[in-house]
Structures are given as structure tokens and as C-alpha cells.
Design a protein around this motif. Sequence first.
Motif, PDB file in Angstrom:
ATOM      1  N   VAL C 140       0.843  -1.202   0.000  1.00 28.14           N
ATOM      2  CA  VAL C 140       0.000   0.000   0.000  1.00 28.14           C
ATOM      3  C   VAL C 140       0.870   1.241   0.000  1.00 28.14           C
ATOM      4  O   VAL C 140       0.699   2.157  -0.809  1.00 28.14           O
ATOM      5  CB  VAL C 140      -0.933  -0.009   1.230  1.00 28.14           C
ATOM      6  N   THR C 143       2.901   1.603  -3.130  1.00 31.36           N
ATOM      7  CA  THR C 143       2.046   2.067  -4.215  1.00 31.36           C
ATOM      8  C   THR C 143       1.859   3.570  -4.112  1.00 31.36           C
ATOM      9  O   THR C 143       1.956   4.295  -5.106  1.00 31.36           O
ATOM     10  CB  THR C 143       0.687   1.356  -4.154  1.00 31.36           C
ATOM     11  N   LYS C 161      -6.528   8.931  -2.756  1.00 30.11           N
ATOM     12  CA  LYS C 161      -7.762   8.128  -2.716  1.00 30.11           C
ATOM     13  C   LYS C 161      -7.434   6.673  -2.382  1.00 30.11           C
ATOM     14  O   LYS C 161      -8.128   6.009  -1.617  1.00 30.11           O
ATOM     15  CB  LYS C 161      -8.469   8.168  -4.072  1.00 30.11           C
ATOM     16  N   TYR C 162      -6.348   6.213  -2.998  1.00 32.43           N
ATOM     17  CA  TYR C 162      -5.959   4.833  -2.753  1.00 32.43           C
ATOM     18  C   TYR C 162      -5.642   4.622  -1.270  1.00 32.43           C
ATOM     19  O   TYR C 162      -6.070   3.626  -0.671  1.00 32.43           O
ATOM     20  CB  TYR C 162      -4.752   4.499  -3.622  1.00 32.43           C
ATOM     21  N   ALA C 166      -7.372   2.126   1.301  1.00 35.68           N
ATOM     22  CA  ALA C 166      -6.498   1.136   1.926  1.00 35.68           C
ATOM     23  C   ALA C 166      -6.657   1.148   3.444  1.00 35.68           C
ATOM     24  O   ALA C 166      -6.551   0.099   4.096  1.00 35.68           O
ATOM     25  CB  ALA C 166      -5.052   1.404   1.542  1.00 35.68           C
ATOM     26  N   GLU C 216      -8.788  -5.928  -1.848  1.00 35.90           N
ATOM     27  CA  GLU C 216      -7.486  -5.704  -2.480  1.00 35.90           C
ATOM     28  C   GLU C 216      -7.515  -6.089  -3.943  1.00 35.90           C
ATOM     29  O   GLU C 216      -6.730  -5.607  -4.748  1.00 35.90           O
ATOM     30  CB  GLU C 216      -6.394  -6.548  -1.791  1.00 35.90           C
ATOM     31  N   LYS C 218      -9.776  -5.425  -5.994  1.00 39.87           N
ATOM     32  CA  LYS C 218     -10.567  -4.424  -6.715  1.00 39.87           C
ATOM     33  C   LYS C 218     -11.860  -5.004  -7.263  1.00 39.87           C
ATOM     34  O   LYS C 218     -12.077  -5.015  -8.471  1.00 39.87           O
ATOM     35  CB  LYS C 218      -9.770  -3.832  -7.879  1.00 39.87           C
ATOM     36  N   ASN C 223     -14.172  -0.392  -6.800  1.00 39.66           N
ATOM     37  CA  ASN C 223     -12.818  -0.360  -7.358  1.00 39.66           C
ATOM     38  C   ASN C 223     -12.465   0.932  -8.073  1.00 39.66           C
ATOM     39  O   ASN C 223     -11.524   0.969  -8.845  1.00 39.66           O
ATOM     40  CB  ASN C 223     -12.635  -1.542  -8.304  1.00 39.66           C
ATOM     41  N   TRP C 225     -11.059   3.535  -7.029  1.00 41.85           N
ATOM     42  CA  TRP C 225      -9.716   4.006  -6.669  1.00 41.85           C
ATOM     43  C   TRP C 225      -8.647   3.368  -7.557  1.00 41.85           C
ATOM     44  O   TRP C 225      -7.715   4.021  -7.995  1.00 41.85           O
ATOM     45  CB  TRP C 225      -9.450   3.673  -5.212  1.00 41.85           C
ATOM     46  N   ALA C 226      -8.832   2.067  -7.833  1.00 43.33           N
ATOM     47  CA  ALA C 226      -7.832   1.372  -8.634  1.00 43.33           C
ATOM     48  C   ALA C 226      -7.820   1.927 -10.062  1.00 43.33           C
ATOM     49  O   ALA C 226      -6.771   2.104 -10.670  1.00 43.33           O
ATOM     50  CB  ALA C 226      -8.115  -0.121  -8.655  1.00 43.33           C
ATOM     51  N   ILE C 229      -5.885   5.021 -10.356  1.00 43.83           N
ATOM     52  CA  ILE C 229      -4.435   4.770 -10.369  1.00 43.83           C
ATOM     53  C   ILE C 229      -3.998   4.283 -11.738  1.00 43.83           C
ATOM     54  O   ILE C 229      -3.032   4.773 -12.315  1.00 43.83           O
ATOM     55  CB  ILE C 229      -4.072   3.752  -9.281  1.00 43.83           C
ATOM     56  N   TYR C1021     -15.388   6.534  -2.907  1.00 43.98           N
ATOM     57  CA  TYR C1021     -14.755   5.232  -3.140  1.00 43.98           C
ATOM     58  C   TYR C1021     -14.669   4.435  -1.836  1.00 43.98           C
ATOM     59  O   TYR C1021     -14.940   3.223  -1.804  1.00 43.98           O
ATOM     60  CB  TYR C1021     -13.351   5.412  -3.719  1.00 43.98           C
TER      61      TYR C1021
END
Lengths: 81, 233, 1041, 118
Positions: C140, C143, C161-162, C166, C216, C218, C223, C225-226, C229, C1021
Amino acid sequence: MIYVAGLMGLAMLGAAIVALATKSTAVAVIAAGLVSLFASVVFVLLAAPDVAMTEAAIGSGLTTFLFFFVLSRIRREGGNG
Amino acid sequence: MVRAFVTLVFVAILGLAFGRLALDYVPDAALNQTAVHYAELTPPETGAQNVVAAIIVTYRGLDTLGEVTVLFLTAAIVALVLAQTSGPTKGRGSGLLPSGELLQTGTRMLTPLILLFGIYVFVNGHLTPGGGFQGGAILASAALLLLLADPVRRFSHRLLSWVESGSGVFYVLIGVFGLFLAGGFLDNRILPLGDFGSIFSAGAIPLIYALIGLKVGAEFSSILESLEEAEDH
Amino acid sequence: MVSPILIIAIGLGAAFLLGFVNEDRKGIAFALTLAALAAMSLIALGWTLAFAAGNAQTADILTAGFPPPFAINLRMGPAEAALSLLVAATGFLSAIYMRDALYRHGRRAMAVLLVAIMALTGIVMTRDIFNLFVFFELIVIATGGLVLLSEDRRALAAGFKYLVVAQVISIMLLIGIAFVYHAMGSLNIDDIGPVALGFSGAGLALFLVLVALFLELKPFPANGWALDIYESAHPGFSAIFSAASGSAALFAADKVLATSPAWLPLATAIGIITFIGANILALRQNNDRRLLGYSSVAQIGLLLTIVGQRDLLGDSYLFIAGGVLVAHAIAKAGLFWMSGLVGHRDLKDWAVLRANPVLIFAFATFVAMLVGLPPFPGFYAKWDLAHILMAGDRAWLVALILIGALIEAGYLFRWFGFATKREAPEGFPGFSVNKMGIVFVTLLAGWTSGWIWGDLSANPNVLSMVPVLFALAFLVLEPLPARIKNLIAIAGLVGWFVFRYPAYDPLQLVFAIIILVGGAVIFLASFNWQGRRLGFYPPAMLMYAGLAMLIEAETSFTFFASWEILTLGSYFLILRGKMSEPHALSYIAFSLGGAFAILAGFALAANGTQPFEMAALADVAQTAAPYVFILLAVGFMTKTASIGLHIWLPGAHAEAETDVSPMVSGILLKAGLFGLWVLLMHMGQTQFYGINLTYFLVWIGAISAFLGGLMAIFQEDAKRLLAYSSISQMGYALFSLALMNHLGWLLALMFVINHYVYKSMLFLAVGGVYARTHTKLMYKMGGLITLMPFSFVSVLIGIIAMSGVPPLSGFGGRWVFYNAIMTADMRLPIILIFLSGPIGFLYLFRLIHSIFLGQLKDEHRKLKEAPFWLLVPQMIFVLFLLAFAVVPGLILRRVDAYISTFFPEGGLEWTSGGIISEFGYWNPVAIMLVIGVIFVSVFLLLLWMNHDAQKVKQFNIGFAGERPYRPETTHFAWNFFAPYRKAMGFLVLPVVTTFWNAVTDVLHETADFARKFYTGNGQTYALQALGFVVVLFLIGSGGTP
Amino acid sequence: MAEIAMMSGFALILLGIFGALTNRNLLRMIVAFSIASTGVNVVLVSIGYLPGRTAPILDAAVPLESAAAQIVDPVPQALVLTAIVIGLGVTALMLAYAYSLFRHRKSLDISDFTELKW
């Protein structure tokens, strides 16, 4: 003992509610630090001195300082934090 | 408003789930097999008095290595994030407190004491509560004090970075020694276990805790410093 | 063997060591990083190879020298080794790829990258659940750092956001882990479980752990947030995020699920919803990286579905999940890396890739890998998965997976179409060499993985099949001039025919002649093209390879593999046409849909046995048989473009290149017919609720024949006319096959031959005209008879043959045809078929009339005859038609005898002078003579009567007395059959097209509406993630919390 | 006692999550998350607590022979130590991010950072 624990629990919740409800970010940060501090008392009660030390040093100490570092910079750059 | 309501509902349902966990929770009457093992075999196996320290440094040493790495990562990334930020150059430092004569003098007196205390905490980690993380945090508070007292002053980046890297590399090397000299990666028995309860006991635990302390201290300091000097980039 | 823990030690040690490197010595820091990643990859590679060679046992590595659960242990098994290799190698390649960004951000960024890769291998290897948490947190945070390598400023917000999401995830995970520990007394994964499916106590604890692990991955819809990214991060990091992080997180979920099989259905449900949901949302996406993000999410969903089926998959689990995973990882990493070569973010900007043909090839490879086409690992996995699920009574899951896969194929191939057909932006700066190098390495890895999976598979390795290898060899030959490649191609087709000739039975022989010899004849026309003609021969030969293998296939696997290969080859071939982008897309969409139906059909028929002989179709259990029949028939009918499934055909055939149209019309359509043939041969008598299923086929055939013809007569475009006529002709063939009698089959075979000959001929003739006039619209032509006599002759012969008038073979066909339907007793469809005859004549007449007769256009006065090489095959066809008309027995006789083995009754009697049936008698030679005499007399008569006919000037429109509103309306050939249109036009309303358009529209609008769900707000999210947890909890605990 | 601690821990988590999802100020979100993670730590430690036992330190007060009957479960404590440090790392990172975001936009409102969507 159990009353102390109950008291600390209430104190944590109270501080947490203050942290969430207050308008001032600075107060929120301090209240969150208090939550940690009360938590470290709870840890002592729960026979976890290592955790208590860590929570006090890191959770309520360093973290609070970090918040203030950032908060004060933001304030000086015109943010209202 | 709608969002707050939805959030409230979701949090309430999560509360139901947690409530169920708490209601179903029955405290153990006795320690489980894992904990019993630790309680009975920590002294013969690791030589440490503080069971938590033994678990942290040896039994679950890989976690701790990861944990140290978390701080290492954070320090590196905070520096990266702030390096990307180009902001106004007026003003310096956090300006958290005005640094007066008193603070500066006090700092000069306190810093060595704090450093000493930090070292004490992590060197005794295998005997008493406290250890590398707590000690490291205390070391960092010395750094914090220095920063507050004299925001213009910088610690040597180079020094911090060397301490951080040196202790990290040494930590990994100790781990690898364990692989070759003892039972496995991070085995503390690469050094003699010594007399139970004395400061030079518990094999490599004090050494590792010292390294952790140094590393954590350096990393905290470097995070603080990155935040402090962000605008210079 | 080197201890796997050194992977972790090296990654960490190097990351710490970087601190000693001076900030300015970036070269040294980078070299250290690469060296560490290389070392980590090599250790993983060593283990992988050892497992592959059978030299290694699954090893448990103890840390701290104590056994689990007291100390953390790691495990190195085959799956762990392969995944570690995947992770480390992706990291290594991405590091090289991101060199510039890493130099810019200095040693700290390199350290973060090293830690990220180290932690990913940690997730793969660890057996301790809390250790898993620590590694996850490392990922996390790493990333959060690596996202910043992007030059896109928006990455900062995406990173935040991620982190927010997380946080929510790690709270769930930590609480779950703690209560699992409380319940089990151990943190070791091997000590957990089995936990029964339940939502209190240990069950609830495990639920929290699982739901965090799923988050995790997604899952749809939590998902957003993913996706942010994926969209904003450096493509080098996105490659890691998709290929390495996704795989590692999946493996973590797999580890935990393996302890408590009762929870598998949860994984299946989340997985399949994610797979379909993410694929639908991707439909409306125009940003390449976000699209790849959706596709990554979808693929991980598919993998989670497979994980959820591990109880059923048994020993095949690793092979199947591994195949899908490897295909996904390689292709997705490759595509992300390629996206860094493309300067702009719209899908259409990928047209710049055309500057380097190898990149287009790589793009095609990656798309094929994701869709699960041969010869890549996903193909073998898909095949086995469908078989096992079908045998385990989970047909609904197969259906859902295939629907999701079809949607994914849709947007991926649309994107590929953009890259090959759209305008490339100007001022292209050129590709970075090291980035391109990375893409090429990935390409190589993709093909290698295909070979490995083929080798591991219980079924034959597609990459060891000679025709496929021959076709692939043309990739290497691409630099040669087109004419040399053409010679090699012809030699290859003829050579293979000669080589295989002894092995063919008469039915196979007929198809082999058409495919191989006929293919070679059409290739003669390809001599017309000069230069290198890049991208033509590999797909063309791939198509022929598939066809050649198809007719010889003995097992369902070979049959299906051939089918997919010929589909893939023909798609690329069709896509080459100037305006063919949308048509190629609809072709591949229908073809893959059909292929999936075939896959499901075979899987249902096999009922778990592999290999499954084609002949065993006859022995399928009564309960399954009708479904097998329907699935297979629908699959084959997509290729024969039967009505309802036909809308891809007109565009695909009409817009293809001049020599491609005959290939895909004259030859490719026969694949579907061959499939139907095999199907009917083995399962012809299948009953469904008391109705013989062939009865439906008769109807479909008749309607296709009728409506196809009707649609053809209203076309203004000559090639489209021919294309619609193919629908009609295939309808005839289907009709006759489905009659299920001797003459019907004979007739179908005659259609197979005739259709090849005259459709190839007409397409080439029209193509020749097009080459000179540059138009396919018939009303823009006229009077070409004097300028292009040879083309005229071939069109004339072609339509005589095709419309079934004497004397050419079409009449023979018609004669057999009437005989055949006399023996059947289905009156209504027969009426339709009868009507189709004259309709066929109407549209064919237009070709002669509008193109070759009438007034010559001014701009056409100086035209020359069609190019020589286009005429050569046409003349060969003319000669053949004449010969076939005279001695049809040459081929038919042998086939007739062969058909007698299926239908002993109702055969023909072959005498020296003619052919005798129950109802009549046909003497081809006599007919030829009689017709010849009549023709010559009438011709002479006409000459004599018309000797003083007046020539009308072109602009003499005095007779009409109408003011032309649009120029084309002045032409007499415009809207030629207007009266018929008035009478029967309602029959050709594009109902089917409207239907399929509505299907795609609904999907697209759903996507457009639903993706608004991803508001871009980090809190939303997080709320979605929380909602995901509580909704699952509510559903799981039965709504009574 | 452990029950009280656990309950208040869970309450802290819920409060923290609710605050983080409703307060749009970036810094306040981070504050709320740090409260939630404190709550997690309290819950974890309370799991390891056995009534009437002492800290897992085998000094003079806890003879080796009866250690297993006298000390609380040390494992959750070890986990919490790790979790605290990780929490600090994440908090520091989020703060750096928040500051950086603020510098880009002069805003701390999470709903201002939605250029990426759909």
C-alpha cells in the motif's frame, strides 16, 4: 480497576467525539492525541506495557507533532486547515 | 446529506457485525498453544525476559523487518511527495513555535539526556518494556526538539541517510547470518544467549533492537526534516 | 538451491544500500537496483526451472529457526516459484522501462520500487496471516510512492484516494486477523480452518479477512480508486500494479480460501460479478489506460471465479488458473508498457503503432492472449475450465464467463481496429528504444508461455502443429517481396494437399480441394500486388492452416483449436480492407460468440472425458444431446451467416480487399458448412421435445436463402450484392444438408463446390472492375463489355452457373435439388426455396446489365481490361465450370458413393451417358449441346433483327420528362428493382440489424450510466468499499444481522 | 475489563470510519483514521488479555515455571506494536500527500480532487 477501564473507555470516546465534531482542526488533532493517550492507559490496564509505551510515544506523541507540522505549514500558506 | 445518511447506515451495519464479534467473544481461560510455547520456551530458546520483545525480534522477526521497512518507505516517499511540491518560498520551517532563548538553551541541555534515554530504552528492550521502536521514537523527539529550537538548522542529510541505511543493511545481514550460522533467517542465536536477565543476553536481540532504534530514529527524523524543508525544493 | 528468503533479503538489503549512494550518482543507484531485481528474478527462475524439471520439492522455509506457528515460515512450491518469477521479472523489466522517471526521482524512488517487488514476493511466499498483512501494508505504502513516478499531476489525488480506501481495508483485515487468531490459537495459515460458512465467531472473523483480501483485488463495484491509479500512474508502474500486484493479491486470497472450502462460493460470486461488470463498464471507455484498468479488474475477477471453483477443478486447478493468470499478466504488462509508447491517451491514438509493424504484431498478440485465443495459455485454460465446469453441472457459470469474455473481446478488438485503421497523428516523435525493447521481450514471453502451456496441456500443442508453424513462418518472411511470399504460400497449400491426399475420405477430399487447391488458385490473383504487402500473408496462411486442420480434426480439441485459428486469421485478413474496421469488428464478435457456443457444446458433450473424439458426438447422452446440438449448430451457423446471425457478412465480405473477398466468401464460409456437416453426420436425428432439430435447420436454411436473395437484389454496391447472395447460397446449402437424405447431401456438396467457384470468380471480376473504375456502385458504371471482355465473360459464365439455368453446373445443382426436395415432405420451406430461384436470377442479372451493358460513362472511356493476375484465376474458373458442367461425375460420383454409407437409399445411378434418379434423367453433354444450339440460333437471330438499331446518346433523357433531383437518379440502373421493393421491401426491413444494434446500445448505455458511479471522490470510493463489506455481510447473514 | 476495552475499541473504529467518510477536509479525514486505528489497537490488545494476569515479562515477579499460568497472551501485543508503527507510517504518508495536494490546489476539500473519474 474495572471502573478505571470504564472511565478510560468513556474518556476515549469523548475525546474521539470531540475530535470529530469540533470545527477547529487543531483541537481535533489534540483530541485525537488524547484518544491515544487514554488508550495507552487502557493498555497498561490490559497488562501491555510495551504497547502502552509505544502508543504514548508514537500514537500520541509523534503523530500529533506530525499533524501540527503540516497544519501549521498549511495555515501559513493561506489554508484554513 | 444523503451521503452522511448512507454512511451512517453502513457504519451502523458494520457496528452490528462488530457487535456480533464482541458478543461472541469469550476470553480464553488459558493461553492457547502458541502463547504457551512463547511463555514457556522464550527464555530457553531466545534468552529474553520480555516475551513481547522476543516475539517481535525473533519469532516474528520478519514482521518487524517489514515494519522497519514501512518507516523506511514512508521516509523515502514523504521526501518524494514533498519534492514534487513546488510551493511559495516565503517563510521557512513549520513555524510551530517561536524559538526563544529559553527553548534553545533548554534544547542544548535536554538533547543529550533524551538521546541517552532513547538508547537505554532500546538496549534494554529484551528485559523491560520498551525496545527499538519506543527508543527510536525517543531519539526522534530529540531531533524534533532541535528542529523546533532552531528551524534554520538542518541535520546532515548525509548522516541520517547513512545511519538509516547502515542499520538497515546490518539488520538484513544479521538476518542472513542467521540463515547460515543458526536455524534460519533472523535467528537470534548467532550470538550466545548469555545469562538470562543480563544486558548482554538473548543473543542478537539487543543488537537488533539497537539497530531498529537507530534506524527508526533516523527515519522519523528524516520524515520530520522532509516536512520541515519541503519548500526548498 | 538458493534459499528463497534471499529474494526478500536481497530486495531489502539493496533498498537499504541505496541510502549509501550519493544522490547524484544515479547511474550507480540504478545499476544496483537492476542488479538486485535481476538477482531476485534469477533465484525465482532457478526454483521455477527446478520445479519444472521435477528436481525440487515444495520447501518450507523457517525463519528464526523455529517451526510454525511459533515463527513465521515461508513456502516455496511450484505456484510460489512461478509467481515470484512473474513478480520479480515484471519488476525488473518495469525498472528498465521507467529508467527516466527513476533517474528523475533519484535513489529513493528506486528503493521504493525494490521494496514493492520484495513485498510482493513476500505476499506470495508467506504462510503467516499477519505477515501477509505487513506485506500488504508495504505494498500500500509503496504504491502510494510509485504512483508519483507519473508525470501526470492527477496521480497525486489518485494516490491519496488509494490510501483512504487502503485504510478501510486494513482495519477490516486487522480485526479479522486478530479474531481468527483468537479462534484458532495460531496465525499460521495452515492452522486456520476449516471454518464453516457462517457469520458469527470464527466465521465472521474469516469473513472480515476474506472481504479485505477481496477488496485488495478491486472487486466490482468497489474499485474506482484502482481505476484512477491505472489511469494516472506511470505505465511502468501500472504494469506492476496489474500484472504483479494483482497476481500476488489473488494468490493471497487463494491461500486463505484453501483453508476453508466452504467459503469458495463467495469468491465465485464476487469474481463473476466483477468480471462481467467491469467488462461492461469498459465498453464506453476511451482512455487507453483506464480501459486497461477495467480489463485488469475484469481479469482478476475471472481469476477469482476460478479460485472459487477450485473444489471442482482438482488437479487441473493450477494449470487453469495459472494459464489465465499468466496470459493476463503478460498481456496486461505488455499493453501498459506499450501505452507508454503512445503519446496521447485516446484509444485512437494507438494508430501511431503502425510506424513499427512489430508493435502491431505485439498488440495483436496481447489482445489474443487476453481473449484466450490459441496458441496462448488462456486458450488451454479456457478449454479445460469449460469442460470441467460443464461436467460438474455448472453450465450457468460457463455461460456467464463466456458472456463476459465476449464483451471483453468486443472492446479489445475494437481498440485493435482503431490502431490499424485510424489516422495516425502527425509529428510523431519516434519510439523510445529501451521501452520498445521491453515490449519485444514481453512479446517473446507471451509466445513462450503459449508453448509452455501447450506442452503442459493434456491436449496437443497448437504450436507444434505443422500448418500453424508454416503460417507463423510467414512472420519471419515478412521482409520478402510479396510475390515471392505468394509463391511460397501457393507451394505450401498445394504441397500440403499432395502430402495429405491419401489420408482424406471423399468428403474431406472435396473440402480439401476447395480449401487447398482452391486457395492456391485464388492466390494467383494475389500476384497482382507488389511491394511487401505487410500483414497479408501471416493472417491469410493462419486462416488456411486453421481450415486445413479443421477438416482433418479427429478430436473436439483439434477441431476447436482449428476453428479459433481460422477465425483469428480471417479477422486480421478482413480488417485489411480500406473501410472494413466496423465490419471486421462485427465479424469477430459474432465469430467469437459462435466459437464460445461451440466450446460450450463440446464441453457439454464430452462430459469430462478428454480427448473427445468427434465421432463420439453420436453417443452423447439423451439428456444432453439436444443442447449439444443447438449450441454447436448455432456456433456453426454464425460462420455460414444464417439469417439472424448474418449481419456481419455483407460488410466483411464487401469491404475486404479484392483477393480477400473470394477467400473469405468462397472458402471461409465452408468451414461453417463443414461443421454442420460433421454435426449432422453424427447427431442428425437428435430430438428435442419430440421435434427433430433438423426441422428447424431446414427452416432457417430456407429463410436464409429467401431473404438473403431478396436483400441482394436491392443493393447498389456490386460486392455487397455478392455478399448477400452468399447468405442466400449458404441458406440453400444448409437447407439441403438438413433434409437429411441422400440427394440433399449430394446437393449440399454441389453447392459447396459451385459456390466456391462462381463466388470467387464473381468477386474477382467485380474486384477487377473496381480496380479500374474505383467504384463498386453499379449505377456509376455501364457499357464496360467492350473494354473488359474477359471480365464480362467470367461474370456471364458465373451468373449462368449460379442462377441454375442450363447448361452449366448450376443447372445440375438445380436438377439434383428438385430431385432432393421431391423426396422430402416439407412443403412450406420448399415454397420459399422455390421462390429464391428467380430472386437469385434477378440480382445476378443486375451485374451483367448495370456493369457491362448500357451506356459507357465518359470517365470510363479510356479504361483497360482488369489486371492480368486477376483474370488468370477467373479464366481457370471458367474452364472448370465448363468442364464440371459436362462431366459432373468426376467428383460427384465418388462422393455419391461415400454418402451412400450414411444414406443407402435414394442414391443416383451413374451411367455413361447421364445420371438417373427416381424422378428423372440428366445427360449433361446432351444438355450442353442442345443449349449451345439454341443459344447460337437466338444470338444470330438477334444480330439479324438488331442490325439497324439506333444508338441512344447518353444524355438523351427526353423520354423520361422528369427533373433529376440527385445525379444518380438519372441513371437507369439506380434503384433498379423499385417495383419489387414496393412489393416486398417490408421483408428486408433490417429487423435483425436493429435487434443486434439494440443489444449493443443497451450494453453501452448501461455502461455509460453505471460508470458515473465512479465519481472520482475518494470518500465515495471508501464508502463503496465499506458498502461492499456491509452488503456482503447482510446477504451472508441472511438479512437478519 | 477486556470487554469494556473491546467495546470502546469497536466504538472508536466506527466513529473513526464515520468521521473519515463524512468529513471532507483531508486533514480531518486523516485524524479520523488515526482514531480508528487506535480503536483497532485497543481491540487487538483486549483480545490477548486474560483476566487477572500480568504483563508478559519474565522477571522476578513471574517465575519461569508458572509463566504460562500468569502472563497474558503476548502475541496480540506484538501484533499491535507492529500495527502502531505501520499506522504511523501511513499517517505520515497521508499527511505528506495532503500537504502536497493542498499546494497544488489551495484546497483541502476531498471533493475538489475528482478530475479522474468514470
